[in-house]
Design a protein around this motif. Structure first.
Motif, PDB file in Angstrom:
ATOM      1  N   GLU A  44       0.831  -1.197   0.000  1.00 36.27           N
ATOM      2  CA  GLU A  44       0.000   0.000   0.000  1.00 36.27           C
ATOM      3  C   GLU A  44       0.873   1.258   0.000  1.00 36.27           C
ATOM      4  O   GLU A  44       0.475   2.290  -0.553  1.00 36.27           O
ATOM      5  N   GLU A 109      -9.504   5.881  -8.569  1.00 33.29           N
ATOM      6  CA  GLU A 109     -10.220   4.607  -8.713  1.00 33.29           C
ATOM      7  C   GLU A 109      -9.255   3.475  -9.023  1.00 33.29           C
ATOM      8  O   GLU A 109      -9.383   2.368  -8.485  1.00 33.29           O
ATOM      9  N   ASP A 110      -8.285   3.731  -9.897  1.00 33.25           N
ATOM     10  CA  ASP A 110      -7.285   2.704 -10.223  1.00 33.25           C
ATOM     11  C   ASP A 110      -6.458   2.350  -8.990  1.00 33.25           C
ATOM     12  O   ASP A 110      -6.131   1.178  -8.762  1.00 33.25           O
ATOM     13  N   LYS A 112      -7.372   2.595  -5.811  1.00 36.25           N
ATOM     14  CA  LYS A 112      -8.201   1.807  -4.891  1.00 36.25           C
ATOM     15  C   LYS A 112      -8.277   0.355  -5.350  1.00 36.25           C
ATOM     16  O   LYS A 112      -8.237  -0.569  -4.536  1.00 36.25           O
ATOM     17  N   ARG A 113      -8.379   0.170  -6.659  1.00 37.04           N
ATOM     18  CA  ARG A 113      -8.406  -1.189  -7.198  1.00 37.04           C
ATOM     19  C   ARG A 113      -7.081  -1.902  -6.934  1.00 37.04           C
ATOM     20  O   ARG A 113      -7.061  -3.088  -6.580  1.00 37.04           O
ATOM     21  N   ALA A 114      -5.974  -1.182  -7.082  1.00 36.97           N
ATOM     22  CA  ALA A 114      -4.663  -1.775  -6.821  1.00 36.97           C
ATOM     23  C   ALA A 114      -4.535  -2.191  -5.359  1.00 36.97           C
ATOM     24  O   ALA A 114      -4.029  -3.283  -5.053  1.00 36.97           O
ATOM     25  N   SER A 116      -7.002  -2.989  -3.362  1.00 32.45           N
ATOM     26  CA  SER A 116      -7.878  -4.143  -3.179  1.00 32.45           C
ATOM     27  C   SER A 116      -7.217  -5.426  -3.671  1.00 32.45           C
ATOM     28  O   SER A 116      -7.290  -6.477  -3.007  1.00 32.45           O
ATOM     29  N   LEU A 117      -6.546  -5.364  -4.809  1.00 28.56           N
ATOM     30  CA  LEU A 117      -5.873  -6.550  -5.347  1.00 28.56           C
ATOM     31  C   LEU A 117      -4.709  -6.974  -4.454  1.00 28.56           C
ATOM     32  O   LEU A 117      -4.461  -8.172  -4.274  1.00 28.56           O
ATOM     33  N   SER A 119      -4.584  -6.573  -1.247  1.00 25.58           N
ATOM     34  CA  SER A 119      -5.197  -7.208  -0.083  1.00 25.58           C
ATOM     35  C   SER A 119      -5.631  -8.635  -0.406  1.00 25.58           C
ATOM     36  O   SER A 119      -5.413  -9.557   0.389  1.00 25.58           O
ATOM     37  N   GLN A 120      -6.220  -8.823  -1.576  1.00 23.29           N
ATOM     38  CA  GLN A 120      -6.634 -10.167  -1.984  1.00 23.29           C
ATOM     39  C   GLN A 120      -5.428 -11.088  -2.123  1.00 23.29           C
ATOM     40  O   GLN A 120      -5.477 -12.250  -1.713  1.00 23.29           O
TER      41      GLN A 120
END
Length: 207
Positions: A44, A109-110, A112-114, A116-117, A119-120
């Motif tokens: 992050e 937005e990109d 936030k998606r990064a 999230s990925l 974290s997954q």
């Protein structure tokens, strides 16, 4: 400037158009670089660094939401590594402000998606390397560790006979899990060890 003293100077509006075009070209390059930063981000903090660099390349700066000037900032939270909200600030009616307003929403937005990925990926890594019954490292991690054993290292194997028979079956599965984990921690509490489990009743410890 022109080399011909008699040549007419271009109107100020034309200079502003040229400056704006150059700024947009620079912002497009900054966006491409920021996108690459997101693709290669491992943490992050890497995503946060990409946001900070993009804002600076577009002519702005990040300020905490509690900053006295934050009321002039864009209402987009760019804090991707935890902590208080961070906002992008640039002088009103400036080229930098225009570029930030144009480019930051999509980048946010990109980003936030990064996050999230990332974290997954962390959860998948945990699931792939942890024993689901006890939470100890599983055989996959143990095999990697054993491949790096050097002379002088110690590997200790414990076989808990009739471990599960000593605890009543259902509904005591959680008790089995916590007991196994606590036993492994107690057995290695005075040494530096990585605790792992190879099967349902056999923890192995690499010291």
């Amino acid at each position: 400037m022109t080399n011909n003293p008699g040549a007419p100077c271009p109107p100020s509006g034309a200079l502003e158009v040229v400056e704006l075009g150059a700024s947009r070209a620079g912002s497009d390059r900054a966006l491409v670089e920021a996108g690459r930063d997101l693709l290669w981000a491992d943490t992050e903090e890497d995503v946060q660094g990409a946001a900070d660099r993009l804002v600076r390349r577009l002519g702005g700066r990040l300020v905490p939401a509690a900053d006295p000037q934050a009321h002039q900032a864009l209402p987009i939270d760019l804090a991707f590594a935890g902590g208080p909200p961070l906002l992008a600030l640039a002088p009103p009616a400036s080229v930098a402000r225009m570029l930030l307003e144009r480019d930051l929403p999509a980048f946010a937005e990109d980003a936030k998606r990064a996050v999230s990925l990332l974290s997954q990926r962390g959860r998948l890594t945990q699931d792939a390397t942890a024993d689901p019954l006890t939470g100890l490292a599983n055989r996959r991690i143990l095999n990697r560790l054993l491949a790096r054993v050097h002379p002088g290292d110690v590997v200790v194997m414990f076989d808990l006979d009739f471990f599960k028979l000593a605890i009543k079956p259902q509904p005591a599965l959680l008790l089995v899990s916590s007991s196994m984990s606590c036993w492994a921690c107690a057995a290695t509490s005075r040494i530096s060890a990585i605790r792992a489990r190879t099967c349902r009743s056999l923890p192995i410890h690499s010291l």
